[in-house]
Design a protein around this motif. Structure first.
Motif, PDB file in Angstrom:
ATOM      1  N   ARG A  28      15.227   1.820   1.176  1.00 16.61           N
ATOM      2  CA  ARG A  28      13.926   1.178   1.416  1.00 16.61           C
ATOM      3  C   ARG A  28      14.033   0.123   2.510  1.00 16.61           C
ATOM      4  N   TYR A  32      11.265   0.469   5.286  1.00 17.86           N
ATOM      5  CA  TYR A  32      10.265  -0.557   5.602  1.00 17.86           C
ATOM      6  C   TYR A  32      10.600  -1.326   6.888  1.00 17.86           C
ATOM      7  N   TYR A  65       5.054  11.147   2.013  1.00 16.18           N
ATOM      8  CA  TYR A  65       4.830  11.307   0.574  1.00 16.18           C
ATOM      9  C   TYR A  65       4.361  12.708   0.186  1.00 16.18           C
ATOM     10  N   LYS A 122      13.570  10.559  -1.978  1.00 17.72           N
ATOM     11  CA  LYS A 122      12.760   9.661  -2.819  1.00 17.72           C
ATOM     12  C   LYS A 122      12.456  10.203  -4.226  1.00 17.72           C
ATOM     13  N   TYR A 148      12.786  -0.952  -9.398  1.00 22.14           N
ATOM     14  CA  TYR A 148      11.678  -1.326  -8.523  1.00 22.14           C
ATOM     15  C   TYR A 148      11.961  -2.637  -7.801  1.00 22.14           C
ATOM     16  N   ILE A 151      13.974  -1.765  -4.775  1.00 23.65           N
ATOM     17  CA  ILE A 151      13.073  -1.255  -3.729  1.00 23.65           C
ATOM     18  C   ILE A 151      12.496  -2.420  -2.934  1.00 23.65           C
ATOM     19  N   TRP A 288      -3.411   3.511  -4.761  1.00 16.11           N
ATOM     20  CA  TRP A 288      -2.742   3.364  -3.467  1.00 16.11           C
ATOM     21  C   TRP A 288      -3.738   3.258  -2.316  1.00 16.11           C
ATOM     22  N   GLU A 292      -2.948   0.124  -0.241  1.00 15.64           N
ATOM     23  CA  GLU A 292      -2.437   0.306   1.125  1.00 15.64           C
ATOM     24  C   GLU A 292      -3.340  -0.306   2.196  1.00 15.64           C
ATOM     25  N   GLU A 394       0.601  -4.039  -9.573  1.00 19.06           N
ATOM     26  CA  GLU A 394       1.614  -3.059  -9.167  1.00 19.06           C
ATOM     27  C   GLU A 394       2.721  -2.967 -10.218  1.00 19.06           C
ATOM     28  N   SER A 398       3.110   0.860 -10.954  1.00 15.61           N
ATOM     29  CA  SER A 398       4.022   1.732 -10.219  1.00 15.61           C
ATOM     30  C   SER A 398       5.339   2.027 -10.960  1.00 15.61           C
ATOM     31  N   PHE A 422       4.230  11.095  -6.286  1.00 17.39           N
ATOM     32  CA  PHE A 422       4.226  10.523  -4.926  1.00 17.39           C
ATOM     33  C   PHE A 422       3.079  11.075  -4.082  1.00 17.39           C
ATOM     34  N   SER A 425       0.407   8.807  -3.357  1.00 10.92           N
ATOM     35  CA  SER A 425       0.542   7.930  -2.192  1.00 10.92           C
ATOM     36  C   SER A 425       0.104   8.651  -0.917  1.00 10.92           C
TER      37      SER A 425
HETATM   38  N1  GLN Z   1       6.616   0.305  -2.690  1.00 12.80           N
HETATM   39  C1  GLN Z   1       7.089   1.372  -3.526  1.00 12.80           C
HETATM   40  C2  GLN Z   1       8.208   2.117  -2.851  1.00 12.80           C
HETATM   41  O1  GLN Z   1       8.430   1.950  -1.686  1.00 12.80           O
HETATM   42  C3  GLN Z   1       5.972   2.301  -3.912  1.00 12.80           C
HETATM   43  C4  GLN Z   1       5.686   3.330  -2.917  1.00 12.80           C
HETATM   44  C5  GLN Z   1       4.695   4.331  -3.384  1.00 12.80           C
HETATM   45  O2  GLN Z   1       4.837   4.968  -4.424  1.00 12.80           O
HETATM   46  N2  GLN Z   1       3.698   4.493  -2.617  1.00 12.80           N
HETATM   47  O3  GLN Z   1       8.844   2.895  -3.497  1.00 12.80           O
END
Ligand code: GLN
Length: 515
Positions: A28, A32, A65, A122, A148, A151, A288, A292, A394, A398, A422, A425
């Motif tokens: 992650r 990110y 996703y 993932k 989590y 992550i 999401w 998002e 969240e 999640s 997923f 997402s």
């Molecule tokens: N932020 C979480 C991750 O990166 C959730 C991502 C998601 O499921 N959209 O895993």
């Protein structure tokens, strides 16, 4: 339970959890970190227009996703978690390093490698966490909450580090660091395998299919060839993203067909549980799509209409991950404590509360309109408090969703159904783009959230009325657009969440004994 006892334990959880924690943290980190640079790289280095860049960003953001469905399916059928995760990690590391090459072909190929790689990585690392716990083990939700946290440690630190390197020393250093992050993640995963912490879990699931040769090639080689052939295909979809809506239809019908196939061969209990998974996934699409907004309309709201202190608009994105890191352990303890006193709410309630809290978070952004200053800017407290509340949402939604997928799925289809989760997402990103566009009405046209049922209630919450703001400057009209849309989606999400809590007893029945 015997199997559970024979696994090595650490801090009250299977030791394997901590290897998966660090592998996912670094994956992650790379994901990110690269994402934080992407829009700036396109607009400032490749000199793409805003519209083209948004299109590519949204296509990439959603397609990462969609591939988990396929990567999950292949892992379930024969490849198993260990091999799938490693294949995904290698493809993604390649993607990050290829981004360092400065040509358009390399750019699209790199994004496509990341899309394909994520499909193998993932869903399978998430399902692997669930595999560490036996059915009915109360520690499962806490385990996923810890996972989590990993992550979000990655998601919190990497935009700061990759962003700093990329912008100060050159884009490719930033992307390079993301690639190194992925390699570190792979290293953690492999050392878990080497140290035997996963035992016999996560291996090849069907040796007959695995060893079968087609046109002289073993099936694992065919998977690699298939993955590489998918790269130019995804590269084209990202480039010509105006056609993505056809992919949405294709995926929807394809998924429905597989779901019907799984449903028909399931026992009565599995049928009920499958329906619950589909229900959670549908709620996930709404969750999401609202959540998002963070990377798009909410960032622009922060930039244009919030009096920012200490953080700039892009850095304000790290607040969410930072709050998760703070909240994860308290939530782990909370779930463990509530289980102990037999008061842990069931998952349909938690999922409903997750939506309620995200709704409330957006209503807090919406209500900020009441307190604007003469420049149409609002206090940063609204932003911070709203993000805090939706992050609480969240935490309810999640990790619990991930945990329940691994518990509710028929054993043979866990990873495919993780891919389904997923997919929420994928749809979420797709619809998030449409919602974000509603906020770009600087000329002040009415949007769906300022008409019909919303017409009387939204201005009461935002304190802003179109007729009053349109006589002021563009900044006021822009603020009006943001807070109306945030309030509108907040109200919808809150209502759906309350409804989900209300019908939770019926949903629970369909789960046949799973909480
Ligand atoms: N932020 C979480 C991750 O990166 C959730 C991502 C998601 O499921 N959209 O895993």
């Amino acid at each position: 339970m015997q199997n559970q006892a024979s696994q090595q334990q650490l801090l009250g959880h299977p030791k394997g959890l901590f290897y998966l924690f660090f592998a996912e943290l670094w994956e992650r980190f790379s994901f990110y970190g690269m994402r934080a640079l992407l829009i700036l790289y396109m607009t400032q280095h490749l000199l793409y227009s805003d519209d083209i860049s948004f299109g590519i960003y949204a296509a990439y953001g959603s397609l990462v996703y969609v591939t988990p469905l396929i990567g999950g399916f292949i892992a379930d059928k024969f490849l198993g978690f260990k091999k799938s995760i490693q294949l995904g990690g290698i493809l993604m590391a390649l993607g990050h390093f290829i981004l360092a090459i400065d040509t358009p072909i390399a750019f699209y190929a790199a994004l496509a490698l990341l899309i394909v790689g994520n499909g193998f990585f993932k869903p399978n690392i998430s399902s692997f966490v669930g595999k560490l716990y036996e059915e009915g083990d109360d520690r499962r939700d806490s385990g996923f909450t810890i996972f989590y946290m990993g992550i979000n440690i990655g998601g919190w630190l990497s935009p700061i580090l990759c962003g700093w390197l990329g912008i100060t020393y050159g884009w490719h250093y930033g992307f390079g660091l993301a690639g190194i992050g992925m390699l570190v993640g792979l290293w953690f995963f492999r050392s878990g395998i080497k140290n035997g912490v996963f035992g016999d879990k996560g291996g090849v699931t069907n040796t007959a299919i695995y060893n079968k040769k087609i046109v002289g090639l073993k099936s694992n080689i065919l998977v690699i060839i298939g993955a590489l052939l998918a790269v130019p295909l995804f590269a084209l979809i990202v480039k010509f993203n105006e056609f993505e809506q056809y992919i949405v239809w294709l995926v929807s019908f394809g998924t429905l067909a597989v779901l019907v196939y799984i449903y028909l061969q399931s026992s009565k209990a599995d049928k009920g549980r499958l329906l619950v998974l589909v229900y959670f996934t549908l709620l996930g699409c709404l969750f999401w799509a609202v959540f998002e907004q963070a990377g798009s309309s909410l960032t622009l709201f922060a930039k244009r209409n919030v009096n920012l202190k200490f953080l700039n608009a892009s850095q304000s994105n790290s607040l969410n991950s930072a709050f998760i890191v703070l909240l994860a352990l308290p939530f782990t303890w909370l779930w463990a404590y509530l289980s102990k006193i037999n008061k842990n709410p069931n998952s349909p309630i938690k999922i409903g509360l997750g939506l309620v809290l995200v709704g409330v978070g957006f209503l807090i952004f919406g209500s900020s309109g009441n307190f604007m200053d003469a420049n149409a800017k609002v206090s940063m407290l609204f932003l911070v408090f709203g993000v805090f509340i939706y992050t609480l949402g969240e935490m309810f939604f999640s990790p619990i969703g991930l945990s329940k997928v691994t518990e509710l799925s028929p054993k043979k289809f866990v990873s495919f159904l993780m891919g389904l989760w997923f997919l929420s997402s994928f749809y979420g990103h797709f619809f998030a783009g449409k919602i974000a566009k509603l906020t770009s009405v600087v000329s002040g046209e009415e949007s769906v959230f300022t008409q019909g049922v919303f017409a009387s209630i939204v201005p009461k919450i935002t304190g802003l009325d179109y007729n009053a703001v349109r006589s002021l400057d563009a900044a006021h009209v822009q603020l009006y657009s943001y807070v109306s849309v945030f309030t509108g989606i907040g109200l919808v999400t809150l209502s759906v969440g309350l409804f989900a809590v209300l019908i939770s007893p019926f949903i629970k029945k369909l789960m046949f004994g799973i909480k």
